[in-house]
Design an enzyme around this catalytic site. Structure first.
Site, PDB file in Angstrom:
ATOM      1  N   GLU A  91      -4.153  20.293 -19.426  1.00 54.38           N
ATOM      2  CA  GLU A  91      -3.951  21.655 -19.745  1.00 54.38           C
ATOM      3  C   GLU A  91      -3.266  21.469 -21.200  1.00 54.38           C
ATOM      4  OE1 GLU A  91      -5.059  21.769 -15.478  1.00 54.38           O
ATOM      5  OE2 GLU A  91      -3.579  20.630 -16.661  1.00 54.38           O
TER       6      GLU A  91
ATOM      7  N   HIS B  52      -2.336  27.464  -5.191  1.00 59.62           N
ATOM      8  CA  HIS B  52      -3.421  27.950  -5.674  1.00 59.62           C
ATOM      9  C   HIS B  52      -3.942  29.601  -5.461  1.00 59.62           C
ATOM     10  CE1 HIS B  52      -4.545  23.680  -5.620  1.00 59.62           C
ATOM     11  NE2 HIS B  52      -5.230  23.832  -6.458  1.00 59.62           N
TER      12      HIS B  52
END
Length: 340
Positions: free
Chosen positions: A65, A134
């Site tokens: 990322e 998540h």
């Protein structure tokens, strides 16, 4: 004459259509991120783009990322309009230096000489047993930091219109989309995830809340799924003679103070519902705004519904317990009305 049928799309298709139309209109627009190519994004936000535009403008990246968000920042500084997808907002920790020390600050630190017209889109939200790493929204984490616009659309119409606005904006925009509102086949099918979306390109402002339902007795401010739960609660409350006004915040930064304050001046009561943590979050910010600017309009203390300060559980029963829902909203409003 027959009335023309409204064109209905799921949230993910509305997003993908906005991106495709902007890519067609501007060769500087491109997309990069994990699984956004052939797979079309794990939540469908780039569905069909690889087939249409090819791998040079739809870049599947390694699981890094920091690298691909940094690449997007560099491309934006050179005049392109990248759209980077951070697969889950929960992953922000591994790339926050790029997001906050670079994306959010370079325009200011360059004296406005370097623009960063880029979109960082990311999935948020729980409700489907994906556990603590998540399932977060982290709205306030991003809205708290200056230098970025932060939006969280709740309908397919707004997903398309606000994505178009975000791509065209010359500032960095964090675009949060809720997984449950994407309309994906492998998740629970919700009516909210499908809505009218015009085929032509259009924009929705990045700085305006939306009054979803007018009422006179209480204002309920929600974000994404909480807006829809507030609408459900409002319909139930109406059966008992309580008319709730429901505001979809949509824009977290900048926040539309006027719409909230004007509503509270009419209803004299406020409930804020958020899928983020309760402490130091959007519920506290909205409550503070109203307390500072419309305190003497209130006939009852402000009520806040949010996730308690615990990691989001994997257990469906426990997750359902910590997430605000229509039942909790109805109960809270009725308590307020009884106290009046």
């Amino acid at each position: 004459m027959e009335t023309a049928k409204k064109r209905m799309l799921t949230g993910n298709k509305a997003m993908a259509e906005a991106i495709a139309q902007e890519m067609e209109n501007d060769k500087n627009v491109f997309v990069l991120g994990e699984d956004i190519g052939k797979y079309g994004g794990i939540f469908g936000s780039t569905q069909g783009l690889m087939e249409k535009f090819g791998p040079e403008r739809v870049l599947d990246t390694p699981i890094s990322e920091t690298a691909f968000i940094g690449a997007a920042i560099g491309a934006a500084a050179e005049g392109m309009r990248p759209i980077a997808e951070l697969m889950f907002v929960d992953f922000f920790g591994v790339c926050m230096d790029q997001i906050y020390n670079h994306m959010a600050k370079i325009p200011y630190m360059s004296g406005g000489n370097v623009r960063l017209p880029m979109v960082l889109m990311t999935s948020v939200g729980g409700g489907y047993s994906d556990a603590a790493q998540h399932s977060q929204t982290l709205y306030a984490t991003f809205a708290h930091m200056p230098g970025m616009k932060v939006v969280a659309p709740s309908t397919p119409y707004d997903l398309k219109g606000m994505m178009t606005s975000a791509i065209r904006d010359d500032n960095p925009v964090v675009f949060m989309f809720h997984k449950s509102l994407q309309g994906l086949g492998w998740m629970d099918q919700l009516d909210y995830a499908v809505g009218h979306v015009p085929e032509e390109s259009y924009t929705v402002p990045l700085d305006k809340a939306n009054v979803m339902r007018e009422g006179k007795d209480v204002t309920i401010v929600g974000i994404q799924m909480m807006t829809h739960y507030a609408m459900e609660a409002a319909e139930r409350l109406a059966q008992d003679g309580i008319e709730a006004e429901v505001i979809d915040l949509r824009s977290l930064a900048p926040i539309d103070k006027d719409t909230i304050i004007n509503s509270v001046k009419k209803t004299h009561r406020l409930v804020v519902v958020d899928e983020d943590y309760r402490s130091y979050g959007m519920t506290a910010e909205i409550a503070a705004i109203v307390s500072e600017e419309a305190l003497y309009e209130l006939e009852s203390p402000i009520k806040r519904l949010a996730i308690p300060d615990v990691p989001i559980p994997y257990s469906h029963v426990l997750e359902d317990f910590v997430l605000p829902g229509p039942d909790k909203i109805v109960e809270t409003v009725k308590q307020m009305m009884d106290e009046a």
